[in-house]
Scaffold this active site. Sequence first.
Site, PDB file in Angstrom:
ATOM      1  N   LYS A 224      -5.551 -10.033  -5.947  1.00  0.00           N
ATOM      2  CA  LYS A 224      -6.677 -10.215  -5.030  1.00  0.00           C
ATOM      3  C   LYS A 224      -7.854  -9.323  -5.441  1.00  0.00           C
ATOM      4  O   LYS A 224      -7.634  -8.173  -5.854  1.00  0.00           O
ATOM      5  CB  LYS A 224      -6.173  -9.819  -3.634  1.00  0.00           C
ATOM      6  CG  LYS A 224      -7.087 -10.115  -2.496  1.00  0.00           C
ATOM      7  CD  LYS A 224      -6.509  -9.561  -1.185  1.00  0.00           C
ATOM      8  CE  LYS A 224      -6.783  -8.085  -1.034  1.00  0.00           C
ATOM      9  NZ  LYS A 224      -7.089  -7.638   0.317  1.00  0.00           N
TER      10      LYS A 224
ATOM     11  N   LYS B 200       0.820  -1.224   0.000  1.00  0.00           N
ATOM     12  CA  LYS B 200       0.000   0.000   0.000  1.00  0.00           C
ATOM     13  C   LYS B 200       0.846   1.263   0.000  1.00  0.00           C
ATOM     14  O   LYS B 200       0.473   2.268  -0.606  1.00  0.00           O
ATOM     15  CB  LYS B 200      -0.981   0.001   1.174  1.00  0.00           C
ATOM     16  CG  LYS B 200      -2.070  -1.038   0.997  1.00  0.00           C
ATOM     17  CD  LYS B 200      -3.283  -0.769   1.863  1.00  0.00           C
ATOM     18  CE  LYS B 200      -4.415  -1.714   1.462  1.00  0.00           C
ATOM     19  NZ  LYS B 200      -5.595  -1.608   2.285  1.00  0.00           N
TER      20      LYS B 200
ATOM     21  N   LYS C 154     -11.300  -3.706  -2.894  1.00  0.00           N
ATOM     22  CA  LYS C 154     -12.126  -2.497  -2.990  1.00  0.00           C
ATOM     23  C   LYS C 154     -11.417  -1.414  -3.789  1.00  0.00           C
ATOM     24  O   LYS C 154     -12.049  -0.600  -4.459  1.00  0.00           O
ATOM     25  CB  LYS C 154     -12.385  -1.906  -1.603  1.00  0.00           C
ATOM     26  CG  LYS C 154     -13.099  -2.791  -0.641  1.00  0.00           C
ATOM     27  CD  LYS C 154     -13.411  -1.994   0.632  1.00  0.00           C
ATOM     28  CE  LYS C 154     -13.765  -2.888   1.788  1.00  0.00           C
ATOM     29  NZ  LYS C 154     -12.619  -3.234   2.641  1.00  0.00           N
TER      30      LYS C 154
HETATM   31  N1  AQP Z   1     -10.220 -10.961  -2.154  1.00  0.00           N
HETATM   32  C1  AQP Z   1     -10.478 -11.421  -0.938  1.00  0.00           C
HETATM   33  N2  AQP Z   1     -10.694 -12.743  -0.738  1.00  0.00           N
HETATM   34  C2  AQP Z   1     -10.975 -13.227   0.503  1.00  0.00           C
HETATM   35  N3  AQP Z   1     -11.064 -12.439   1.591  1.00  0.00           N
HETATM   36  C3  AQP Z   1     -10.853 -11.119   1.426  1.00  0.00           C
HETATM   37  N4  AQP Z   1     -10.864 -10.087   2.278  1.00  0.00           N
HETATM   38  C4  AQP Z   1     -10.594  -8.943   1.613  1.00  0.00           C
HETATM   39  N5  AQP Z   1     -10.400  -9.195   0.326  1.00  0.00           N
HETATM   40  C5  AQP Z   1     -10.554 -10.544   0.170  1.00  0.00           C
HETATM   41  C6  AQP Z   1     -11.131 -10.225   3.699  1.00  0.00           C
HETATM   42  O1  AQP Z   1     -12.155  -9.324   4.039  1.00  0.00           O
HETATM   43  C7  AQP Z   1     -11.942  -8.882   5.377  1.00  0.00           C
HETATM   44  C8  AQP Z   1     -12.024  -7.390   5.428  1.00  0.00           C
HETATM   45  O2  AQP Z   1     -11.034  -6.814   4.606  1.00  0.00           O
HETATM   46  P1  AQP Z   1     -10.772  -5.271   4.771  1.00  0.00           P
HETATM   47  O3  AQP Z   1     -11.803  -4.503   4.115  1.00  0.00           O
HETATM   48  O4  AQP Z   1     -10.607  -4.929   6.186  1.00  0.00           O
HETATM   49  O5  AQP Z   1      -9.372  -5.038   4.153  1.00  0.00           O
HETATM   50  P2  AQP Z   1      -8.703  -5.464   2.839  1.00  0.00           P
HETATM   51  O6  AQP Z   1      -8.207  -6.856   2.966  1.00  0.00           O
HETATM   52  O7  AQP Z   1      -7.653  -4.477   2.642  1.00  0.00           O
HETATM   53  O8  AQP Z   1      -9.861  -5.375   1.753  1.00  0.00           O
HETATM   54  P3  AQP Z   1      -9.713  -4.862   0.309  1.00  0.00           P
HETATM   55  O9  AQP Z   1     -10.956  -5.045  -0.405  1.00  0.00           O
HETATM   56  O10 AQP Z   1      -8.498  -5.447  -0.322  1.00  0.00           O
HETATM   57  O11 AQP Z   1      -9.534  -3.313   0.524  1.00  0.00           O
HETATM   58  P4  AQP Z   1      -8.454  -2.378  -0.076  1.00  0.00           P
HETATM   59  O12 AQP Z   1      -8.630  -2.432  -1.555  1.00  0.00           O
HETATM   60  O13 AQP Z   1      -8.806  -1.050   0.520  1.00  0.00           O
HETATM   61  O14 AQP Z   1      -7.125  -2.893   0.364  1.00  0.00           O
HETATM   62  C9  AQP Z   1     -10.581  -9.422   5.823  1.00  0.00           C
HETATM   63  O15 AQP Z   1     -10.801 -10.567   6.624  1.00  0.00           O
HETATM   64  C10 AQP Z   1      -9.931  -9.803   4.533  1.00  0.00           C
HETATM   65  O16 AQP Z   1      -9.030 -10.871   4.698  1.00  0.00           O
END
Ligand code: AQP
Length: 342
Positions: free
Chosen positions: A201, A118, A204
């Site tokens: 992955k 990030k 968001k």
């Molecule tokens: N692609 C994924 N597959 C399985 N699990 C996922 N999680 C996130 N993406 C996947 C799980 O969702 C929970 C919450 O995630 P988060 O929103 O706190 O943070 P993140 O992992 O950073 O989610 P994003 O979508 O990837 O956000 P950005 O793009 O902002 O970085 C966690 O349990 C995570 O493992």
Amino acid sequence: MTETKFTPRVFSGIQPSGNLHLGNYLGALKRFVDMQGPEKETVYCMVDLHAITVWQEPKELAHSTRELCAGFIAAGIDPEQSILFNQSQVPEHTQLAWIFNCVARMGWMQRMTQWKDKAGKNQQNASLGLLAYPSLMAADILVYHATHVPVGDDQKQHLELTRDIAIKFNNDFGVDFFPITEPVIEGAATRVMSLRDGSKKMSKSDPSDMSRINMTDDADTIAKKIRKAKTDPDALPSEVDGLSERPEARNLVNIYAALSNQTTDEVLAEVGGKQFGEFKPMLADLAVAKLSPISTEMARLMGEEAEIDRILAKGADKARAIAAPILRQTYEIVGMVGAKQG
Ligand code: AQP
């Protein structure tokens, strides 16, 4: 050190940093629902303080927090059975995080893959909060003495760090105070990949909306995104080994398995030999059948903003009733004067 003195308690959170997507649902939210039950206390949180480690428009943050709460409830979290709240309403999280900032080592933080991904090449310009994020996450978990944390695979490293912080705190102060938390990373979809690139992955923050299925997408959009998902020209294999060099195919099969509560083997026994032209409509129908009721309910709940705020405030009161005594005891262990009266 034994873990047996700790009552089983589940904690997890999701960031209100944009659209809740299928990865969050299958990797986290659906599992939160599965873990809800009389044998364990379940504490679920919208981690708004984590979200601001990267810039969030204030109005959008508030909207996303409420929408995420609606998503939790629509997916099956019962606010009477689980404790449901947003992180910033429980100041004990940040208070404990400060103690943990003083326990964790800089080297631990700088090794975190998510920090490196990030912050990218411009680390000097990243927020200090982004670096300290895992310490706040450890506090989120340990301020409830949580024993089990259901998460997607991407959070594994942060949970290892949570364990390291608990171990170091216990050793430094000669106590057996914080539990050594168990990550719960299970099921067919612990890492849902982008629909456009099987090596990335689903996330968001991916600029392409076609890369993910949002929980607010309507049936036509879900079907279109699956139809356009990147695949290869071969038919599906009948055994899991046949997916090893085919990340996009593996991803779609895993999504199908998780949505239908089957193992990947069971799905392949059913669909092995089919071309994507046949499999994608099956997946789209399944995804629409499972996700549409959730998005419809989310939209209905979003019409009741005051009710969502009431649920979050009530959840925060219940959360504080657990967190405040644990923080007070932590302060006492550390030697903060006045902690007993706090
Ligand atoms: N692609 C994924 N597959 C399985 N699990 C996922 N999680 C996130 N993406 C996947 C799980 O969702 C929970 C919450 O995630 P988060 O929103 O706190 O943070 P993140 O992992 O950073 O989610 P994003 O979508 O990837 O956000 P950005 O793009 O902002 O970085 C966690 O349990 C995570 O493992």
